[in-house]
Design an enzyme around this catalytic site. Structure first.
Site, short mmCIF file in Angstrom:
data_model
loop_
_atom_site.label_atom_id
_atom_site.label_comp_id
_atom_site.label_asym_id
_atom_site.label_seq_id
_atom_site.Cartn_x
_atom_site.Cartn_y
_atom_site.Cartn_z
N PHE A 43 -2.31 16.02 4.20
CA PHE A 43 -2.55 15.30 2.89
C PHE A 43 -1.21 15.49 1.91
CE2 PHE A 43 -4.33 14.54 -1.11
CZ PHE A 43 -5.36 13.36 -1.09
N ARG A 89 1.25 12.12 -9.09
CA ARG A 89 1.65 10.79 -8.59
C ARG A 89 3.29 10.93 -9.16
NH1 ARG A 89 -2.50 7.53 -7.19
NH2 ARG A 89 -4.54 7.93 -8.44
N GLU A 93 0.86 -1.04 -0.06
CA GLU A 93 0.04 0.06 0.00
C GLU A 93 0.98 1.29 -0.05
OE1 GLU A 93 -2.67 1.54 -0.57
OE2 GLU A 93 -4.58 0.88 0.45
N ASP A 94 0.38 2.29 -0.65
CA ASP A 94 1.05 3.68 -0.41
C ASP A 94 0.85 4.21 1.00
OD1 ASP A 94 -1.64 4.07 -0.74
OD2 ASP A 94 -1.65 5.47 -2.16
N ASP A 116 -4.25 5.29 6.09
CA ASP A 116 -4.74 6.62 6.90
C ASP A 116 -5.54 6.42 7.84
OD1 ASP A 116 -5.47 9.10 7.25
OD2 ASP A 116 -6.76 9.31 5.45
#
Ligand code: IMP
Length: 174
Positions: free
Chosen positions: A150, A163, A97-98, A101
């Site tokens: 964010f 990205r 996963e990036d 959160d």
């Protein structure tokens, strides 16, 4: 909005060094065993490409896609848009996963994937925002914990943008 409005949080050399470390750990924890990486699209595609090359072992890759985010707020609503192309039963699988959160996406994914009987189901996330945790998920291999900002770049987007930045950054004003 231009690239100039993104300030660096984690530089490209810091990312590269951490990923070398994660790749070495994954291989060392499973000596002589093939590792099956599952990339969560789209956010993990750059991390996954670098991580795969940092694992000194036999590595195979598959991808899945879920939608869980609109704008900058988690909806808590996870929808599978694309499933894996191969079974994971009996394989040492690492979900890549990036970012974790709230943990909602990872929690849902782990439930679905555990039911498919992998030999092992491990989680490797580049980033985690601990202050945002709603659902606690096990992260076996973690790159960096970050503050509640964010972030974009290195695969992570804001409404489809940023990205391709080679670093992780914060969009100014957000
Ligand atoms: P969670 O379900 O709340 O843990 O959200 C996980 C997903 O939300 C990630 O896979 C990202 O796609 C997205 N996400 C969460 N935080 C950020 C961020 O700071 N930047 C970009 N995407 C994010």
């Amino acid at each position: 909005m231009t690239e100039a409005q993104v300030s660096t949080l984690i530089s490209a050399p810091e990312l590269a060094s951490k990923i070398r470390e994660l790749g070495a750990r994954i291989a060392a924890d499973h000596p002589g065993k093939p590792i099956h990486l599952l990339g969560v699209l789209k956010g993990s595609f750059i991390f996954m490409a670098d991580l795969a090359r940092a694992i000194p072992a036999e590595v195979s890759c598959d991808f899945l896609r879920v939608t869980s985010y609109k704008g900058t707020q988690s909806t808590g609503d996870v929808r599978f848009d694309m499933d894996l192309s191969e079974p994971i039963a009996g394989r040492i699988t690492v979900l890549v996963e990036d970012i974790v959160d709230t943990g909602t996406t990872m929690d849902s994914l782990l439930r679905v994937l555990r039911a498919r009987n992998p030999e092992k189901l491990l989680v490797c996330s580049l980033l985690q925002k601990p202050s945002r945790t709603k659902v606690k998920v096990p992260i076996d291999y973690l790159g960096f914990t970050i503050p509640d900002r964010f972030v974009v770049g290195y695969g992570l987007d804001y409404d489809g943008r940023f990205r391709n930045l080679p670093y992780v950054g914060v969009v100014e004003g957000m």
